[in-house]
Each structure stands twice: as structure tokens, then as C-alpha cells.
Design an enzyme around this catalytic site. Structure first.
Site, PDB file in Angstrom:
ATOM      1  N   PRO A   2      42.019  60.369  42.075  1.00  0.00           N
ATOM      2  CA  PRO A   2      43.004  59.924  41.092  1.00  0.00           C
ATOM      3  C   PRO A   2      43.875  58.792  41.640  1.00  0.00           C
ATOM      4  O   PRO A   2      44.517  58.920  42.670  1.00  0.00           O
ATOM      5  CB  PRO A   2      43.854  61.168  40.829  1.00  0.00           C
ATOM      6  N   GLU A   3      43.840  57.657  40.949  1.00  0.00           N
ATOM      7  CA  GLU A   3      44.708  56.527  41.269  1.00  0.00           C
ATOM      8  C   GLU A   3      45.655  56.328  40.093  1.00  0.00           C
ATOM      9  O   GLU A   3      45.744  57.182  39.215  1.00  0.00           O
ATOM     10  CB  GLU A   3      43.861  55.274  41.529  1.00  0.00           C
TER      11      GLU A   3
END
Length: 289
Positions: A2-3
Site C-alpha cells: 500500500p502506497e
DNA sequence: ATAGCGCCCTGGTGGC
DNA sequence: TGCCACCAGGGCGCTA
């Protein structure tokens, strides 16, 4: 992995589905997610409070909890659920009566029989209940660089952040003190779109390259947010839906470049896998610019 | 000041 | 087929 776009997707989901709900209970099945905070402290700070707002700072999700249920409005200071998914963390909104899936770490039980659940196969992720003072002392947040989706983001800001850095530009983009929220996927995508070789010296980019890079970072993140993120590994939104963003170079080593057909190259930079097109991202700046 | 590395952790993969 | 060494990686903290 997750960015920024994936965390933003979760933020929007929580904003839509959990604002105003009270937390009526907490279930912790893996205390490693609390990163040293005791379960008792976590529960005491969280249970009985109402979810007031959901913010994102870089890859951090900040869930603000208020206590306004008391009859006297004696001020109870807010609590912030400081949340980071790291590599493999997931958030799901599920029915409280449904049994949790594998790798369940923690559940926030809401007053509508739903539960916000934190899953993490690697348990690198964290969720801690912090006071405002504690939050202000959280190292990763204090030193966080500018938001590339912020109103003031431009190439001048990027230029300042990269100035004087003698290392390659790709690891600099991953440094959260330089830019907030960019991880391996979007660093590779932004460099590809800007036509910049990942091993170019960070502080050595010319003005036109900085403009292209600053714009590419913003654009690729905006597109990914609009697509609900990228599902590499196992990211999903709160409801378990996969992201629809399709990277052009990330994880496509050996496959043809979407622009020129050259087979994409994989190298290692700063310990991170890095994919680029040796033709579209020349190692020397273009002589005409 | 900056860069590089080990650490946290576990599923997947490739070699034998 | 089974076992095992090895790899991936965000961010922190330590070392050079």
C-alpha cells in the site's frame, strides 16, 4: 504494497462508511500490531469514542476519535489511531458476526454491527492509539516530506527536496522525508513517464527534467487514486475489491516497454527492485534540453 | 549530513 | 516429491 493511492482509497472508504460511528469494542489477536503499546492502553483510549474524521499523511492513515458522549462537555482530548499498513497490511470493513479471515490482528467493533479489521501476514503494520502530543512526536510523521497531491506541489518544491543529493534519484523518491507517500510502484512509474533513468543523480536533474518528474509523480498518483489503487501482491479496498490501476513498468521486467517495445530492465537500487526502459529512460540527460 | 545495512516476518520460488 | 536456502520489501535505527 500500500502506497499513497491505496491508503487514500482506504481513507475514502472509511470516510464514507465509518464517520460518526462509535467504537463499542476492540478485539486484538496479534499484539505485535500495537508496536509496544499495551492492549489495555489501546482499549482504554479507543472504546467508547466516536470516529470523527479520517486523514492521510503520506502512507499513514490517521483516524481521529472524539469523546463527546458525556453529559457535561468537559473536554476530553482527541485520540488518533495512527495506522500504517507497511508491506502486507490490509484494512477491511466486515460484519462483526462474521469470523475474521486468516492473519487477523485487530478489530474495531462499531455500533452498527460492523467491524474495521486490520489484517497483516507479516505483522509489520501498526495501529496505535495516540494522544495529540504522542502523535506530534511520531518520527515518521514529524519528518514527512511534502504531499505530492497537495495544492502547492510543483517542480520548485521537488527541486528543493532533491538539491544536493548525490545518490540516485529512485531511492530519493522512496525517502518519505523527500516526498510523502511514494513507494516502489509509483516511483518506477513516475520515472518512466518522465523519461528519467532511475540511476540519474538526484541533485543533478535539470529544470525541464524536474518539471517532468514533478508532474509525472502527481499525475500517476492521481490516476491511481481514481482507479482505486494498484493491486500488486494483495491490496484491496475496504470491501475486498482489487485496485484497477495497471502499472506500465512496475513488475514487468523482461516484458516490452509500452512505448517502444524494448524489453524492460530490472536492477537493484538501494535494496529495491527497479524496473525501467533503457531506451525511453536514458542514463544521460538528453543533449537537446 | 548522508548513505548503507540489518532487522522485523512469512509465502512463494528455485535448486537439489 | 520434499526439504531448504533464499528472496521480497517500508521504515526505523544503527553504523561508517
Amino acid at each position: 504494497m500500500p502506497e499513497l493511492p491505496e491508503v487514500e482509497t482506504l481513507r475514502r472508504g472509511l470516510e464514507r462508511d465509518s464517520i460518526g460511528r462509535s467504537i463499542v469494542g476492540v478485539t486484538v489477536s496479534d499484539t505485535r500490531i500495537l508496536k509496544g503499546q499495551t492492549q489495555a492502553t489501546f482499549e482504554e483510549r479507543v472504546v467508547g469514542r466516536r470516529i470523527a474524521r479520517i486523514d492521510r499523511r503520506g502512507k499513514y492513515l490517521l483516524i481521529s476519535l472524539v469523546d463527546d458522549t458525556g453529559e457535561n462537555k468537559s473536554f476530553n482530548p482527541p485520540i488518533f489511531l495512527c495506522t500504517h499498513l507497511k508491506m502486507r497490511g490490509q484494512l477491511r470493513l466486515q460484519m462483526a458476526q462474521d469470523a475474521p479471515d486468516s492473519y487477523h490482528c485487530l478489530s474495531l467493533l462499531l455500533d452498527n454491527n460492523a467491524a474495521v479489521r486490520f489484517y497483516d501476514m507479516w505483522t509489520w503494520g501498526e495501529m496505535r492509539a495516540l494522544t495529540e502530543e504522542e502523535l506530534a512526536r511520531t518520527p515518521g510523521l514529524v519528518e514527512m516530506g511534502p504531499e505530492p497531491l497537495g495544492a502547492t506541489w510543483d517542480s520548485a518544491i521537488l527541486q528543493k527536496r532533491l538539491a544536493g543529493r548525490r545518490g540516485p534519484v529512485k531511492p530519493a523518491l522512496l525517502d518519505q522525508k523527500v516526498i510523502a507517500g511514494v513507494g516502489n510502484i509509483y516511483a518506477d512509474e513516475a520515472l518512466f513517464r518522465a523519461g528519467i533513468h532511475p540511476q540519474r543523480t538526484a541533485g543533478g536533474l535539470c529544470e525541464s527534467e524536474l518539471e517532468r518528474l514533478a508532474a509525472s509523480i502527481r499525475l500517476v498518483l492521481l490516476e491511481a487514486v481514481a482507479a482505486g489503487g494498484t493491486t500488486s501482491e494483495d491490496f484491496t479496498d475496504l470491501g475486498g475489491q482489487a485496485g484497477r490501476f495497471t502499472p506500465e513498468v512496475y513488475d514487468r521486467a523482461g516484458k516490452p516497454c509500452p512505448l517502444c517495445g524494448t524489453l524492460l530492465t530490472r536492477i537493484k537500487l538501494g535494496g529495491r527492485g527497479t524496473i525501467f526502459c533503457a531506451n525511453c529512460q536514458p542514463s544521460e540527460p538528453s543533449p537537446t534540453t
